[in-house]
Design a protein around this motif. Structure first.
Motif, PDB file in Angstrom:
ATOM      1  N   SER A  57       0.837  -1.207   0.000  1.00 34.35           N
ATOM      2  CA  SER A  57       0.000   0.000   0.000  1.00 34.35           C
ATOM      3  C   SER A  57       0.865   1.249   0.000  1.00 34.35           C
ATOM      4  CB  SER A  57      -0.923  -0.003   1.223  1.00 34.35           C
ATOM      5  OG  SER A  57      -1.768  -1.138   1.217  1.00 34.35           O
ATOM      6  N   PHE A  58       1.920   1.222   0.815  1.00 31.91           N
ATOM      7  CA  PHE A  58       2.825   2.369   0.874  1.00 31.91           C
ATOM      8  C   PHE A  58       3.491   2.596  -0.473  1.00 31.91           C
ATOM      9  CE2 PHE A  58       7.088   4.151   1.720  1.00 31.91           C
ATOM     10  CZ  PHE A  58       6.710   5.334   2.323  1.00 31.91           C
ATOM     11  N   ALA A  59       3.945   1.501  -1.098  1.00 33.73           N
ATOM     12  CA  ALA A  59       4.604   1.618  -2.405  1.00 33.73           C
ATOM     13  C   ALA A  59       3.628   2.142  -3.461  1.00 33.73           C
ATOM     14  CB  ALA A  59       5.161   0.254  -2.831  1.00 33.73           C
ATOM     15  N   LEU A  60       2.357   1.704  -3.400  1.00 32.84           N
ATOM     16  CA  LEU A  60       1.354   2.168  -4.360  1.00 32.84           C
ATOM     17  C   LEU A  60       1.085   3.661  -4.178  1.00 32.84           C
ATOM     18  CD1 LEU A  60      -0.684   1.544  -6.582  1.00 32.84           C
ATOM     19  CD2 LEU A  60      -2.339   0.929  -4.793  1.00 32.84           C
ATOM     20  N   VAL A  61       0.952   4.080  -2.917  1.00 35.11           N
ATOM     21  CA  VAL A  61       0.737   5.505  -2.645  1.00 35.11           C
ATOM     22  C   VAL A  61       1.918   6.331  -3.139  1.00 35.11           C
ATOM     23  CG1 VAL A  61       0.534   7.222  -0.798  1.00 35.11           C
ATOM     24  CG2 VAL A  61      -0.809   5.117  -0.693  1.00 35.11           C
ATOM     25  N   MET A  62       3.132   5.820  -2.899  1.00 33.00           N
ATOM     26  CA  MET A  62       4.323   6.532  -3.352  1.00 33.00           C
ATOM     27  C   MET A  62       4.358   6.616  -4.874  1.00 33.00           C
ATOM     28  SD  MET A  62       5.977   7.815  -0.941  1.00 33.00           S
ATOM     29  CE  MET A  62       7.163   8.404  -2.128  1.00 33.00           C
ATOM     30  N   LEU A  63       3.926   5.550  -5.541  1.00 28.10           N
ATOM     31  CA  LEU A  63       3.927   5.549  -7.002  1.00 28.10           C
ATOM     32  C   LEU A  63       2.957   6.611  -7.540  1.00 28.10           C
ATOM     33  CD1 LEU A  63       4.940   4.269  -9.606  1.00 28.10           C
ATOM     34  CD2 LEU A  63       3.117   2.564  -9.414  1.00 28.10           C
ATOM     35  N   ILE A  64       1.789   6.709  -6.911  1.00 24.72           N
ATOM     36  CA  ILE A  64       0.811   7.723  -7.333  1.00 24.72           C
ATOM     37  C   ILE A  64       1.374   9.125  -7.112  1.00 24.72           C
ATOM     38  CG2 ILE A  64      -1.462   8.696  -6.842  1.00 24.72           C
ATOM     39  CD1 ILE A  64      -2.386   5.861  -6.121  1.00 24.72           C
ATOM     40  N   ILE A  65       2.005   9.330  -5.940  1.00 25.26           N
ATOM     41  CA  ILE A  65       2.601  10.638  -5.632  1.00 25.26           C
ATOM     42  C   ILE A  65       3.696  10.974  -6.641  1.00 25.26           C
ATOM     43  CG2 ILE A  65       3.957  11.929  -3.939  1.00 25.26           C
ATOM     44  CD1 ILE A  65       2.429  10.422  -1.757  1.00 25.26           C
TER      45      ILE A  65
END
Length: 292
Positions: A170-178
């Motif tokens: 989830s953290f990696a996905l959020v970072m990817l979106i950012i």
């Protein structure tokens, strides 16, 4: 005479720093997942099932049990690690007294413990239901008194590691979106500063493909440079951890780390080119009045 700036050269540093930081965080999450999976694998490999034998059993009888247990499909094969370890009742009593600092044999007058085998189970069988089935299967062997394992430990470890994977993913996905939003906005500013140059190229007959090519190459180059910088910092961080954290070297899987670094390069190129394409597409179709 002032030196003319190249296309998109002004925000290069800003784009590379932003993309490097973001790729570093994604790579760091991937490394945590790999190392946590390796740690769980090591824990699983070191959890064993204790097979206690009858007190009246002869040495030949114990050897017969050993041979039968070793043929089970769920027992780790020789060469992978020590599959089965024999623990005499004397050794078991000694270990117990060292742990508790009490001599129970003096109080009881005898050693009530039994000889046993500690059986290491393959990682694929590290589930509560499968361990229960293994317990029942081993207890059917003639001469086996009891089979014991740490109940609920498998499910607890599996549940916790699943939660960890979900959090990191989830953290990696959020970072990817950012990252996509951040880099996209930064590249938009870069293209905005070149909007009149783009229009000038269109006026002299340049095709959209010709105009896009140098920008896309620049975006891909920025992605590669950022990924290489992020990979460099990840390797430095890993080496610091290996040298300063005891047991960290056992968690390293360099083949998987190499795959992560390659994926970072591909991700950097993809983000750079996609963001550049989206930003260019807007200005290629914009009217002259809108450019102002």
């Amino acid at each position: 005479m002032a030196k003319k700036k190249k296309i998109g050269s002004y925000p290069n540093t800003m784009i590379i720093i932003s993309l490097t930081a973001a790729l570093f965080l994604i790579g760091f999450c991937a490394m945590l997942v790999i190392q946590s999976k390796k740690l769980v694998s090591i824990i699983r490999e070191n959890i064993d099932v204790s097979v206690f034998v009858d007190k009246s059993l002869s040495e030949a009888g114990r050897d017969s049990i050993l041979m039968e247990v070793r043929q089970k499909p769920y027992v780790q094969p020789l060469g992978d690690s020590t599959d089965i370890t024999f623990v005499s009742k004397e050794q078991a009593a000694k270990d117990f007294m060292e742990g508790t600092k009490e001599d129970f044999t003096a109080f009881l007058g005898e050693n009530p413990l039994r000889d046993s085998y500690r059986v290491k189970v393959k990682e694929d069988y590290f589930e509560e239901s499968r361990l229960k089935a293994i317990q029942q299967d081993l207890e059917k062997i003639n001469g086996v008194y009891e089979v014991v394992y740490q109940e609920n430990l498998a499910d607890a470890i599996n549940k916790n590691i699943t939660k960890l994977y979900i959090v990191l993913a989830s953290f990696a996905l959020v970072m990817l979106i950012i990252i996509v939003l951040l880099i996209n906005n930064t590249i938009k500013l870069a293209i905005y500063s070149q909007r009149f140059l783009i229009r000038s190229m269109q006026l002299v007959g340049a095709t959209n493909g010709f105009i896009q090519r140098p920008f896309l190459m620049r975006g891909a180059t920025q992605g590669v440079v950022s990924a290489l910088l992020a990979s460099f910092f990840l390797i430095i961080l890993e080496q610091i951890a290996v040298r300063n954290v005891e047991g960290m070297a056992q968690l390293q899987e360099y083949e998987k780390l190499a795959v992560v670094l390659v994926m970072l390069v591909l991700l950097g190129i993809l983000i750079g080119m996609v963001s550049t394409t989206q930003s260019l597409h807007r200005y290629l179709k914009m009217s002259l009045d809108d450019l102002y």
